[in-house]
Motif scaffolding. Structure first.
Motif, mmCIF file in Angstrom:
data_model
loop_
_atom_site.group_PDB
_atom_site.id
_atom_site.type_symbol
_atom_site.label_atom_id
_atom_site.label_comp_id
_atom_site.label_asym_id
_atom_site.label_seq_id
_atom_site.Cartn_x
_atom_site.Cartn_y
_atom_site.Cartn_z
ATOM 1 N N ILE A 113 0.834 -1.205 0.000
ATOM 2 C CA ILE A 113 0.000 0.000 0.000
ATOM 3 C C ILE A 113 0.869 1.256 0.000
ATOM 4 N N SER A 114 1.944 1.229 0.796
ATOM 5 C CA SER A 114 2.793 2.420 0.903
ATOM 6 C C SER A 114 3.532 2.717 -0.393
ATOM 7 N N ALA A 115 3.739 1.679 -1.225
ATOM 8 C CA ALA A 115 4.452 1.865 -2.503
ATOM 9 C C ALA A 115 3.509 2.051 -3.679
ATOM 10 N N GLN A 116 2.227 1.904 -3.444
ATOM 11 C CA GLN A 116 1.259 1.847 -4.534
ATOM 12 C C GLN A 116 1.295 3.065 -5.450
ATOM 13 N N ALA A 117 1.012 4.236 -4.922
ATOM 14 C CA ALA A 117 0.858 5.415 -5.777
ATOM 15 C C ALA A 117 2.182 5.940 -6.306
ATOM 16 N N ALA A 118 3.208 5.953 -5.475
ATOM 17 C CA ALA A 118 4.479 6.568 -5.858
ATOM 18 C C ALA A 118 5.356 5.672 -6.729
ATOM 19 N N VAL A 119 5.179 4.355 -6.615
ATOM 20 C CA VAL A 119 6.081 3.427 -7.311
ATOM 21 C C VAL A 119 5.331 2.458 -8.212
ATOM 22 N N LEU A 120 4.410 1.695 -7.645
ATOM 23 C CA LEU A 120 3.840 0.555 -8.359
ATOM 24 C C LEU A 120 2.985 0.953 -9.554
ATOM 25 N N GLU A 121 2.315 2.094 -9.489
ATOM 26 C CA GLU A 121 1.451 2.504 -10.598
ATOM 27 C C GLU A 121 2.208 3.267 -11.673
ATOM 28 N N ARG A 122 3.537 3.354 -11.567
ATOM 29 C CA ARG A 122 4.314 4.184 -12.491
ATOM 30 C C ARG A 122 4.884 3.416 -13.687
ATOM 31 N N ASN A 123 5.260 2.178 -13.503
ATOM 32 C CA ASN A 123 5.910 1.424 -14.580
ATOM 33 C C ASN A 123 4.989 0.328 -15.099
ATOM 34 N N VAL A 124 3.743 0.714 -15.372
ATOM 35 C CA VAL A 124 2.769 -0.225 -15.920
ATOM 36 C C VAL A 124 1.981 0.472 -17.018
ATOM 37 N N SER A 125 1.378 -0.327 -17.870
ATOM 38 C CA SER A 125 0.548 0.231 -18.940
ATOM 39 C C SER A 125 -0.746 0.775 -18.357
ATOM 40 N N ALA A 126 -1.433 1.579 -19.164
ATOM 41 C CA ALA A 126 -2.731 2.101 -18.725
ATOM 42 C C ALA A 126 -3.692 0.962 -18.441
ATOM 43 N N GLN A 127 -3.634 -0.101 -19.237
ATOM 44 C CA GLN A 127 -4.538 -1.234 -19.040
ATOM 45 C C GLN A 127 -4.342 -1.863 -17.663
ATOM 46 N N VAL A 128 -3.085 -2.129 -17.294
ATOM 47 C CA VAL A 128 -2.808 -2.744 -15.994
ATOM 48 C C VAL A 128 -3.217 -1.803 -14.860
ATOM 49 N N ALA A 129 -2.918 -0.514 -15.014
ATOM 50 C CA ALA A 129 -3.277 0.452 -13.971
ATOM 51 C C ALA A 129 -4.791 0.530 -13.785
ATOM 52 N N ILE A 130 -5.531 0.508 -14.884
ATOM 53 C CA ILE A 130 -6.991 0.592 -14.796
ATOM 54 C C ILE A 130 -7.565 -0.682 -14.194
ATOM 55 N N GLU A 131 -7.025 -1.838 -14.571
ATOM 56 C CA GLU A 131 -7.479 -3.092 -13.965
ATOM 57 C C GLU A 131 -7.284 -3.058 -12.451
ATOM 58 N N HIS A 132 -6.138 -2.512 -12.032
ATOM 59 C CA HIS A 132 -5.880 -2.402 -10.598
ATOM 60 C C HIS A 132 -6.880 -1.461 -9.934
ATOM 61 N N LYS A 133 -7.216 -0.355 -10.583
ATOM 62 C CA LYS A 133 -8.178 0.586 -10.018
ATOM 63 C C LYS A 133 -9.547 -0.072 -9.845
ATOM 64 N N TYR A 134 -9.938 -0.889 -10.823
ATOM 65 C CA TYR A 134 -11.218 -1.582 -10.712
ATOM 66 C C TYR A 134 -11.187 -2.570 -9.550
ATOM 67 N N ALA A 135 -10.086 -3.293 -9.420
ATOM 68 C CA ALA A 135 -9.959 -4.248 -8.314
ATOM 69 C C ALA A 135 -9.986 -3.520 -6.971
ATOM 70 N N THR A 136 -9.312 -2.366 -6.910
ATOM 71 C CA THR A 136 -9.308 -1.574 -5.679
ATOM 72 C C THR A 136 -10.719 -1.086 -5.348
ATOM 73 N N LEU A 137 -11.455 -0.666 -6.368
ATOM 74 C CA LEU A 137 -12.835 -0.216 -6.145
ATOM 75 C C LEU A 137 -13.675 -1.336 -5.536
ATOM 76 N N ARG A 138 -13.516 -2.560 -6.048
ATOM 77 C CA ARG A 138 -14.285 -3.674 -5.495
ATOM 78 C C ARG A 138 -13.907 -3.920 -4.032
ATOM 79 N N SER A 139 -12.617 -3.815 -3.726
ATOM 80 C CA SER A 139 -12.182 -4.010 -2.339
ATOM 81 C C SER A 139 -12.698 -2.892 -1.443
ATOM 82 N N PHE A 140 -12.638 -1.655 -1.920
ATOM 83 C CA PHE A 140 -13.131 -0.527 -1.138
ATOM 84 C C PHE A 140 -14.636 -0.663 -0.898
#
Length: 246
Positions: A113-140
């Motif tokens: 979680i601490s690395a999510q916004a500053a690191v993990l979402e930076r070196n991925v394609s838009a598709q992977v980032a959006i898939e992660h956002k959808y998964a996060t929305l379901r968890s939230f």
């Protein structure tokens, strides 16, 4: 695994699961910042190029692992967050304590979680980032429902806001409980420096207690982001399974 080259969909899925399992094991030994794709490939038993056939980058692997860790945490909370009697303040404080203490017991989740916004979402394609956002929305969404089970006085958007505050509190607090060895060595001789070291569960609990009290007192029920999350259909992004997009 009893195969060298994944030829079927099931074998490819098995290979992806194995990569995630090895990654999770490595994070019990080292922080996210020290996990390299070269070492991961060595432990998986594949060339780095072959690992990248299953996940586009190190960060894509870690984002998928974060999604899985969040789901596991929610499964644990299902049993821990049962309705109890008490005033809204008492039930809110209990909710804050359970969230904080359960996070503290999951260091891999907190590190991700601490690395999510500053690191993990930076070196991925838009598709992977959006898939992660959808998964996060379901968890939230699931966490917001659990929060309202314990504290029905929260409006639906305020419950979503609480999930965001929880994630932000964990993200901000986690690095502060990982001081350098040089700083740790000063604790016995410098009580001022030692006093500034925070307990993760304690500080997250305090942040959430104050946040919950504020949400209950203000009763605004406004969105955390640019629009109301409660208006988003519950099944959005699930057409291709976990992490899928429409």
């Amino acid at each position: 695994m009893d195969f060298q080259r994944a030829r079927s969909d099931e074998q490819r899925a098995q290979r992806r699961r194995h990569i995630l399992e090895v990654t999770a094991g490595m994070l019990t030994e080292m922080p996210v910042a020290q996990l390299s794709l070269n070492e991961l490939s060595r432990r998986v038993g594949l060339a780095k190029a072959n690992v990248l056939r299953y996940f586009e980058s190190r960060e894509a692997i870690l984002l998928r692992l974060l999604d899985a860790e969040l789901r596991d945490w929610l499964t644990e909370l299902e049993g821990a967050l049962t309705p109890v009697r008490g005033t809204p303040r008492e039930r809110g404080d209990r909710l804050a304590r359970v969230l904080a203490e359960s996070l503290a017991e999951r260091p891999v989740l907190c590190d991700l979680i601490s690395a999510q916004a500053a690191v993990l979402e930076r070196n991925v394609s838009a598709q992977v980032a959006i898939e992660h956002k959808y998964a996060t929305l379901r968890s939230f969404r699931a966490l917001a429902e659990l929060a309202r089970r314990c504290l029905p006085e929260l409006g639906p958007e305020d419950a979503f806001r609480l999930t965001g505050f929880t994630s932000l509190a964990a993200s901000a607090a986690w690095p502060y409980i990982q001081p350098s060895q040089a700083l740790k060595a000063e604790y016995p001789d410098d009580p001022v420096v030692a006093a500034m070291h925070v307990d993760f569960a304690g500080v997250v609990r305090q942040i959430l207690e104050v946040s919950i009290s504020g949400l209950l007192g203000r009763q605004e029920d406004v969105p955390l982001g640019a629009g109301p999350l409660t208006a988003i259909p519950p099944d959005i992004g699930q057409e291709q399974g976990e992490g899928g997009l429409p």
